[in-house]
Each structure stands twice: as C-alpha cells, then as structure tokens.
Write a protein that holds these residues in place. Structure first.
Motif: not given
Length: 110
Positions: A10-30
C-alpha cells in the motif's frame, strides 16, 4: 536476508521522502620530492657527491609521482631527504672547522 526492507504493497515510492548522500574522499597528498633542496645541495654543498645523489633520487621521486606510484615516490623522496640532511650536517661541520682554524691562525696560535 536481503540487504533492504521490502515495502508494503500500500506504500508507493512517491510518498516517501527523497534524500541523497554523497561521500567524497580527498585524494591523498602526493609525497614531497625535495627537488629544490637537492638542487641547492648539489650546487652549494656537494660533499662526496651527496648532493648529486640527492638530486638523482629527487628526480626519480618526481618521475614516480607523475606515474602515480606514490609508494615509490615516497621511498625515493625519503632517501633524497636523508642525503640532503647528511650533506647539510657535513657541510656545517666543515664550515665550523674552517672558521675555527682561520681564527686560530689569525690569533697566532697555530
């Protein structure tokens, strides 16, 4: 068990809250290659060719860094740093000895 929970019918995807998590890693220092320090050691304090050896290892470190081999660049850079420090300490000792001998000659002790 599946890594997710099954939604009730009975639950549709449109009723749910949307959120996006982006994890960004820093490149290692040369790693540092100590090229400028090695160049000055080669030009101004090349005792037993330590400055020239340090310069060669610095160039190798820079080449490894350009190729993306950070562990090789770190190893060559560390060797260049040790050679630069050794050449610097030896040059300081030589300068102190020369100044001491010149002062003793000027004072007439020797």
């Amino acid at each position: 068990l599946p890594p997710y929970e099954v939604l009730p019918a009975e639950v549709s995807m449109e009723d749910l809250p949307r959120s996006t998590t982006v994890l960004m890693e820093e490149p290692p220092r040369p790693p540092r290659d100590h090229l400028v320090w090695s160049l000055f050691t080669t030009l101004y304090g090349n005792f037993c060719c330590l400055g020239l050896l340090a310069f060669v290892f610095s160039v190798k470190s820079r080449d490894r860094k350009v190729l993306g081999d950070y562990s090789g660049a770190l190893s060559y850079g560390s060797t260049a740093k040790c050679l630069n420090i050794t050449a610097l300490v030896i040059n300081i000792i030589i300068v102190v000895i020369v100044i001491t001998v010149v002062a003793l000659v000027a004072a007439g002790v020797i």
